[in-house]
Design a protein around this motif. Structure first.
Motif, PDB file in Angstrom:
ATOM      1  N   GLY A 213       0.923  -1.039  -0.233  1.00 45.56           N
ATOM      2  CA  GLY A 213      -0.250   0.275  -0.233  1.00 45.56           C
ATOM      3  C   GLY A 213       0.866   1.133   0.047  1.00 45.56           C
ATOM      4  N   MET A 214       1.861   0.835   0.791  1.00 50.48           N
ATOM      5  CA  MET A 214       3.146   2.119   1.141  1.00 50.48           C
ATOM      6  C   MET A 214       3.560   2.483  -0.462  1.00 50.48           C
ATOM      7  N   GLU A 215       3.998   1.633  -1.301  1.00 51.91           N
ATOM      8  CA  GLU A 215       4.706   1.705  -2.681  1.00 51.91           C
ATOM      9  C   GLU A 215       3.391   2.212  -3.585  1.00 51.91           C
ATOM     10  N   VAL A 216       2.666   2.122  -3.178  1.00 51.18           N
ATOM     11  CA  VAL A 216       1.631   2.248  -4.359  1.00 51.18           C
ATOM     12  C   VAL A 216       1.079   3.854  -4.017  1.00 51.18           C
ATOM     13  N   ILE A 217       0.938   3.980  -2.653  1.00 54.72           N
ATOM     14  CA  ILE A 217       1.820   5.764  -2.073  1.00 54.72           C
ATOM     15  C   ILE A 217       2.373   7.019  -2.291  1.00 54.72           C
ATOM     16  N   ILE A 218       3.722   6.572  -2.980  1.00 55.11           N
ATOM     17  CA  ILE A 218       4.098   6.505  -3.679  1.00 55.11           C
ATOM     18  C   ILE A 218       4.654   6.712  -5.137  1.00 55.11           C
ATOM     19  N   PHE A 219       4.511   5.896  -5.396  1.00 57.27           N
ATOM     20  CA  PHE A 219       3.933   5.897  -6.881  1.00 57.27           C
ATOM     21  C   PHE A 219       3.257   6.733  -7.978  1.00 57.27           C
ATOM     22  N   LEU A 220       2.164   6.570  -6.958  1.00 55.07           N
ATOM     23  CA  LEU A 220       1.103   8.056  -6.977  1.00 55.07           C
ATOM     24  C   LEU A 220       1.015   9.083  -6.696  1.00 55.07           C
ATOM     25  N   ALA A 221       2.536   9.666  -5.711  1.00 53.85           N
ATOM     26  CA  ALA A 221       2.785  11.080  -5.960  1.00 53.85           C
ATOM     27  C   ALA A 221       4.323  11.548  -6.766  1.00 53.85           C
ATOM     28  N   TYR A 222       4.589  10.282  -7.517  1.00 52.69           N
ATOM     29  CA  TYR A 222       5.441  10.665  -8.269  1.00 52.69           C
ATOM     30  C   TYR A 222       4.939  11.006  -9.868  1.00 52.69           C
ATOM     31  N   ALA A 223       3.704   9.995  -9.776  1.00 47.39           N
ATOM     32  CA  ALA A 223       2.601  11.064 -11.105  1.00 47.39           C
ATOM     33  C   ALA A 223       3.049  11.279 -11.001  1.00 47.39           C
ATOM     34  N   ALA A 224       1.548  11.577  -9.833  1.00 44.50           N
ATOM     35  CA  ALA A 224       0.787  13.067  -9.308  1.00 44.50           C
ATOM     36  C   ALA A 224       2.281  14.348  -9.345  1.00 44.50           C
ATOM     37  N   GLY A 225       3.710  14.152  -9.192  1.00 43.34           N
ATOM     38  CA  GLY A 225       4.390  15.308  -9.108  1.00 43.34           C
ATOM     39  C   GLY A 225       4.926  15.563 -10.864  1.00 43.34           C
ATOM     40  N   LEU A 226       4.904  14.155 -11.516  1.00 48.08           N
ATOM     41  CA  LEU A 226       5.542  14.436 -13.265  1.00 48.08           C
ATOM     42  C   LEU A 226       4.619  15.180 -13.926  1.00 48.08           C
ATOM     43  N   LEU A 227       3.235  15.176 -13.759  1.00 45.28           N
ATOM     44  CA  LEU A 227       1.956  15.302 -14.617  1.00 45.28           C
ATOM     45  C   LEU A 227       2.479  17.006 -14.188  1.00 45.28           C
ATOM     46  N   ILE A 228       2.547  17.322 -12.104  1.00 48.37           N
ATOM     47  CA  ILE A 228       2.446  19.109 -12.489  1.00 48.37           C
ATOM     48  C   ILE A 228       4.132  19.137 -12.699  1.00 48.37           C
ATOM     49  N   ILE A 229       4.912  18.980 -13.068  1.00 46.30           N
ATOM     50  CA  ILE A 229       6.038  19.275 -14.141  1.00 46.30           C
ATOM     51  C   ILE A 229       5.435  19.942 -14.987  1.00 46.30           C
ATOM     52  N   PHE A 230       4.877  18.368 -15.964  1.00 43.21           N
ATOM     53  CA  PHE A 230       4.534  18.158 -17.743  1.00 43.21           C
ATOM     54  C   PHE A 230       3.368  19.424 -17.565  1.00 43.21           C
ATOM     55  N   LEU A 231       2.127  19.881 -16.570  1.00 42.69           N
ATOM     56  CA  LEU A 231       1.555  21.025 -16.684  1.00 42.69           C
ATOM     57  C   LEU A 231       2.279  22.330 -16.457  1.00 42.69           C
ATOM     58  N   LEU A 232       2.645  22.346 -15.843  1.00 44.92           N
ATOM     59  CA  LEU A 232       3.561  23.569 -15.798  1.00 44.92           C
ATOM     60  C   LEU A 232       4.520  24.251 -16.802  1.00 44.92           C
ATOM     61  N   GLY A 233       5.472  22.730 -17.324  1.00 44.02           N
ATOM     62  CA  GLY A 233       5.833  23.434 -19.032  1.00 44.02           C
ATOM     63  C   GLY A 233       5.251  23.465 -19.927  1.00 44.02           C
ATOM     64  N   LYS A 234       4.573  23.390 -20.368  1.00 43.84           N
ATOM     65  CA  LYS A 234       3.108  23.432 -20.771  1.00 43.84           C
ATOM     66  C   LYS A 234       2.488  25.345 -20.726  1.00 43.84           C
ATOM     67  N   PHE A 235       2.757  25.511 -19.781  1.00 34.74           N
ATOM     68  CA  PHE A 235       1.525  26.750 -19.196  1.00 34.74           C
ATOM     69  C   PHE A 235       3.208  27.424 -19.377  1.00 34.74           C
ATOM     70  N   PHE A 236       4.098  27.776 -19.054  1.00 32.25           N
ATOM     71  CA  PHE A 236       5.132  28.101 -19.789  1.00 32.25           C
ATOM     72  C   PHE A 236       5.970  28.600 -20.901  1.00 32.25           C
ATOM     73  N   ALA A 237       5.967  27.670 -21.288  1.00 31.28           N
ATOM     74  CA  ALA A 237       6.151  27.094 -23.322  1.00 31.28           C
ATOM     75  C   ALA A 237       5.120  27.940 -23.954  1.00 31.28           C
ATOM     76  N   LEU A 238       3.493  27.387 -23.585  1.00 27.81           N
ATOM     77  CA  LEU A 238       2.612  28.851 -24.290  1.00 27.81           C
ATOM     78  C   LEU A 238       2.517  30.197 -23.817  1.00 27.81           C
ATOM     79  N   SER A 239       3.296  30.715 -22.911  1.00 30.16           N
ATOM     80  CA  SER A 239       3.382  32.200 -22.074  1.00 30.16           C
ATOM     81  C   SER A 239       4.529  32.350 -22.913  1.00 30.16           C
ATOM     82  N   GLY A 240       6.051  32.224 -23.126  1.00 31.63           N
ATOM     83  CA  GLY A 240       6.635  32.313 -23.634  1.00 31.63           C
ATOM     84  C   GLY A 240       6.454  32.739 -25.130  1.00 31.63           C
ATOM     85  N   LYS A 241       5.830  31.602 -25.526  1.00 29.25           N
ATOM     86  CA  LYS A 241       5.285  32.068 -27.501  1.00 29.25           C
ATOM     87  C   LYS A 241       4.128  33.189 -27.831  1.00 29.25           C
ATOM     88  N   TRP A 242       3.189  33.349 -26.797  1.00 31.68           N
ATOM     89  CA  TRP A 242       2.518  34.710 -26.731  1.00 31.68           C
ATOM     90  C   TRP A 242       3.484  35.767 -26.826  1.00 31.68           C
TER      91      TRP A 242
END
Length: 88
Positions: free
Chosen positions: A4-33
């Motif tokens: 159960g703890m391993e699943v929670i750690i995996f989900l935390a890493y997945a959520a962190g990567l998703l947040i980094i990806f979304l922030l990257g997309k946001f700043f890339a679009l802002s830079g183009k604008w």
């Protein structure tokens, strides 16, 4: 470690990567604008200078500054007409 703890750690890493990806997309679009806005403002300023050089013989003078350059760069010909009618 508990599975159960391993699943929670995996989900935390997945959520962190998703947040980094979304922030990257946001700043890339802002830079183009921002780059597009700066380029349009520069082109608008060049057009204003050309209008002032050509219109000097006809008594046409439009102010050249960052705001008018951005307006003409964004709006195009309607922006030129709007600035002409506003400046009187």
């Amino acid at each position: 470690m508990d599975t159960g703890m391993e699943v929670i750690i995996f989900l935390a890493y997945a959520a962190g990567l998703l947040i980094i990806f979304l922030l990257g997309k946001f700043f890339a679009l802002s830079g183009k604008w921002i780059l597009k806005a700066v380029l349009n403002s520069f082109c608008g300023g060049v057009i204003l200078i050309a209008i002032n050089l050509i219109g000097a013989g006809f008594g046409v003078h439009l102010p050249v500054n960052l705001l008018t350059g951005f307006g003409i760069g964004t709006l195009g010909i309607p922006g030129i007409l709007l600035l002409y009618f506003i400046s009187g």
